[in-house]
Design a protein around this motif. Structure first.
Motif, PDB file in Angstrom:
ATOM      1  N   LEU A   1      54.945  12.756  10.741  1.00 17.85           N
ATOM      2  CA  LEU A   1      53.917  12.005  10.020  1.00 17.85           C
ATOM      3  C   LEU A   1      53.494  12.811   8.802  1.00 17.85           C
ATOM      4  CD1 LEU A   1      52.108   9.482   9.997  1.00 17.85           C
ATOM      5  CD2 LEU A   1      50.431  10.785  11.313  1.00 17.85           C
ATOM      6  N   ARG A   2      53.636  12.204   7.635  1.00 17.66           N
ATOM      7  CA  ARG A   2      53.281  12.831   6.365  1.00 17.66           C
ATOM      8  C   ARG A   2      52.428  11.867   5.550  1.00 17.66           C
ATOM      9  NH1 ARG A   2      54.876  17.119   8.493  1.00 17.66           N
ATOM     10  NH2 ARG A   2      56.873  18.056   8.046  1.00 17.66           N
ATOM     11  N   TRP A   3      51.807  12.356   4.515  1.00 22.05           N
ATOM     12  CA  TRP A   3      50.961  11.504   3.678  1.00 22.05           C
ATOM     13  C   TRP A   3      51.751  10.351   3.082  1.00 22.05           C
ATOM     14  CZ3 TRP A   3      52.107  10.748  -1.411  1.00 22.05           C
ATOM     15  CH2 TRP A   3      52.977  11.664  -2.010  1.00 22.05           C
ATOM     16  N   TYR A   4      53.034  10.530   2.839  1.00 22.41           N
ATOM     17  CA  TYR A   4      53.847   9.512   2.173  1.00 22.41           C
ATOM     18  C   TYR A   4      54.490   8.505   3.130  1.00 22.41           C
ATOM     19  CZ  TYR A   4      57.234  13.228   3.175  1.00 22.41           C
ATOM     20  OH  TYR A   4      57.968  14.208   3.788  1.00 22.41           O
ATOM     21  N   ASN A   5      54.345   8.687   4.434  1.00 23.77           N
ATOM     22  CA  ASN A   5      54.886   7.687   5.367  1.00 23.77           C
ATOM     23  C   ASN A   5      53.837   7.189   6.361  1.00 23.77           C
ATOM     24  OD1 ASN A   5      54.737   9.755   7.268  1.00 23.77           O
ATOM     25  ND2 ASN A   5      56.943   9.977   7.501  1.00 23.77           N
ATOM     26  N   LYS A   6      52.577   7.415   6.012  1.00 22.70           N
ATOM     27  CA  LYS A   6      51.515   6.902   6.888  1.00 22.70           C
ATOM     28  C   LYS A   6      50.895   5.667   6.255  1.00 22.70           C
ATOM     29  CE  LYS A   6      48.769  10.543   7.270  1.00 22.70           C
ATOM     30  NZ  LYS A   6      47.653  11.499   7.426  1.00 22.70           N
ATOM     31  N   ASN A   7      50.405   4.791   7.082  1.00 21.79           N
ATOM     32  CA  ASN A   7      49.824   3.539   6.592  1.00 21.79           C
ATOM     33  C   ASN A   7      48.324   3.691   6.335  1.00 21.79           C
ATOM     34  OD1 ASN A   7      48.561   3.315   9.099  1.00 21.79           O
ATOM     35  ND2 ASN A   7      49.991   1.792   9.874  1.00 21.79           N
ATOM     36  N   TYR A   8      47.691   2.599   6.068  1.00 22.79           N
ATOM     37  CA  TYR A   8      46.270   2.565   5.689  1.00 22.79           C
ATOM     38  C   TYR A   8      45.353   3.154   6.764  1.00 22.79           C
ATOM     39  CZ  TYR A   8      41.971   0.649   3.711  1.00 22.79           C
ATOM     40  OH  TYR A   8      40.718   0.500   3.176  1.00 22.79           O
ATOM     41  N   VAL A   9      45.755   3.015   8.046  1.00 27.13           N
ATOM     42  CA  VAL A   9      44.904   3.521   9.131  1.00 27.13           C
ATOM     43  C   VAL A   9      45.349   4.895   9.646  1.00 27.13           C
ATOM     44  CG1 VAL A   9      44.082   1.253   9.846  1.00 27.13           C
ATOM     45  CG2 VAL A   9      46.179   2.166  10.859  1.00 27.13           C
ATOM     46  N   GLY A  10      46.295   5.544   8.930  1.00 27.40           N
ATOM     47  CA  GLY A  10      46.634   6.929   9.230  1.00 27.40           C
ATOM     48  C   GLY A  10      47.709   7.166  10.264  1.00 27.40           C
ATOM     49  N   VAL A  11      48.492   6.159  10.617  1.00 22.55           N
ATOM     50  CA  VAL A  11      49.599   6.333  11.559  1.00 22.55           C
ATOM     51  C   VAL A  11      50.905   5.961  10.857  1.00 22.55           C
ATOM     52  CG1 VAL A  11      48.138   5.950  13.575  1.00 22.55           C
ATOM     53  CG2 VAL A  11      49.328   4.017  12.540  1.00 22.55           C
ATOM     54  N   HIS A  12      52.015   6.144  11.540  1.00 28.94           N
ATOM     55  CA  HIS A  12      53.319   5.860  10.933  1.00 28.94           C
ATOM     56  C   HIS A  12      53.400   4.429  10.417  1.00 28.94           C
ATOM     57  CE1 HIS A  12      55.837   9.389  11.386  1.00 28.94           C
ATOM     58  NE2 HIS A  12      55.265   9.610  12.569  1.00 28.94           N
ATOM     59  N   PHE A  13      53.857   4.298   9.171  1.00 28.64           N
ATOM     60  CA  PHE A  13      54.108   3.016   8.545  1.00 28.64           C
ATOM     61  C   PHE A  13      55.241   2.318   9.295  1.00 28.64           C
ATOM     62  CE2 PHE A  13      56.590   0.864   5.073  1.00 28.64           C
ATOM     63  CZ  PHE A  13      55.722  -0.197   4.895  1.00 28.64           C
ATOM     64  N   GLY A  14      55.040   1.049   9.632  1.00 30.92           N
ATOM     65  CA  GLY A  14      56.040   0.301  10.403  1.00 30.92           C
ATOM     66  C   GLY A  14      57.391   0.220   9.732  1.00 30.92           C
ATOM     67  N   GLY A  15      57.404   0.095   8.413  1.00 31.44           N
ATOM     68  CA  GLY A  15      58.672   0.046   7.688  1.00 31.44           C
ATOM     69  C   GLY A  15      59.458   1.334   7.819  1.00 31.44           C
ATOM     70  N   SER A  16      58.762   2.451   7.839  1.00 31.63           N
ATOM     71  CA  SER A  16      59.438   3.741   8.025  1.00 31.63           C
ATOM     72  C   SER A  16      59.975   3.868   9.448  1.00 31.63           C
ATOM     73  CB  SER A  16      58.486   4.894   7.716  1.00 31.63           C
ATOM     74  OG  SER A  16      58.111   4.883   6.366  1.00 31.63           O
TER      75      SER A  16
END
Length: 162
Positions: free
Chosen positions: A48-63
Motif C-alpha cells: 500500500l502506497r500513496w499512489y495506489n490507495k483510494n479515497y478512504v486509504g485502502v488499496h484501490f480496486g483497479g490496482s
C-alpha cells in the motif's frame, strides 16, 4: 534466429523482470515475486502506497484487479505451448475486505487442469475454463477473490486436409 529470440523472451526469469518494469505495474506498485521455471505458478505482491490507495486509504480496486489480471492466461499459454490459442475471455473480482499493507496473490495451474483443457480441446472445440485466485493481506485476511475465464482452442493445423 527469430525463434531463438521469441524463446528467450518467454523465459520465466526474463518475463518476470520485464513485467516488474512494465509501466502499469510499476505505477501501481505491483511486483512479481515468483514465476516458476515451468510456468506452473506465480506470486505477485503489492504494498500500500500513496499512489495506489483510494479515497478512504485502502488499496484501490483497479490496482487490486490489475495485479491479478494476466497471470492465469500467461501460465496456461506457456504450459500448453504454441499449438494453442489462449485469451482472457471474462473476469470478475469480488472485494471482501479493505486491503491494507502488502497484499499477495498466488497463482497455480495444475497438471490436472492442463489435462482437463487438453481433453476439452482435442476435437478443436473452444473451451472456457474458469480460474480463481485470492488476494490476501499480510495477516492472511481475504481481501478479494478474482475469477478469470479463459478462451482456449487448439490452433488449426497448417496444410490440414479438410
Amino acid at each position: 534466429m527469430k525463434n531463438k529470440i521469441i524463446g528467450w523472451l518467454n523465459q520465466p526469469r526474463f518475463l518476470r523482470h520485464m513485467m516488474n518494469w512494465y509501466g502499469p505495474y510499476r505505477g501501481a506498485g505491483v511486483k512479481i515475486r515468483h514465476l516458476a521455471d515451468d510456468f506452473s505458478s506465480a506470486t505477485v505482491q503489492m504494498p500500500l502506497r500513496w499512489y495506489n490507495k483510494n479515497y478512504v486509504g485502502v488499496h484501490f480496486g483497479g490496482s487490486l484487479y490489475s495485479m491479478v489480471d494476466p497471470f492465469h492466461m500467461l501460465l496456461v499459454m506457456n504450459q500448453l505451448g504454441s499449438e494453442y490459442i489462449v485469451w482472457d475471455k471474462a473476469a470478475t473480482i469480488k472485494f471482501i475486505s479493505p486491503g491494507r499493507g502488502t497484499v499477495t496473490a498466488h497463482f497455480e495451474v495444475t497438471e490436472a487442469q492442463l489435462q482437463d483443457i487438453r481433453e476439452h480441446t482435442q476435437s478443436n472445440e473452444k473451451y472456457l475454463p474458469e480460474f480463481e485466485v485470492e488476494v490476501l493481506a499480510e495477516d492472511g485476511t481475504l481481501v478479494a477473490k478474482a475469477y478469470k475465464t479463459l478462451y482456449i482452442r487448439k490452433k488449426p493445423m497448417k496444410n490440414a486436409v479438410q
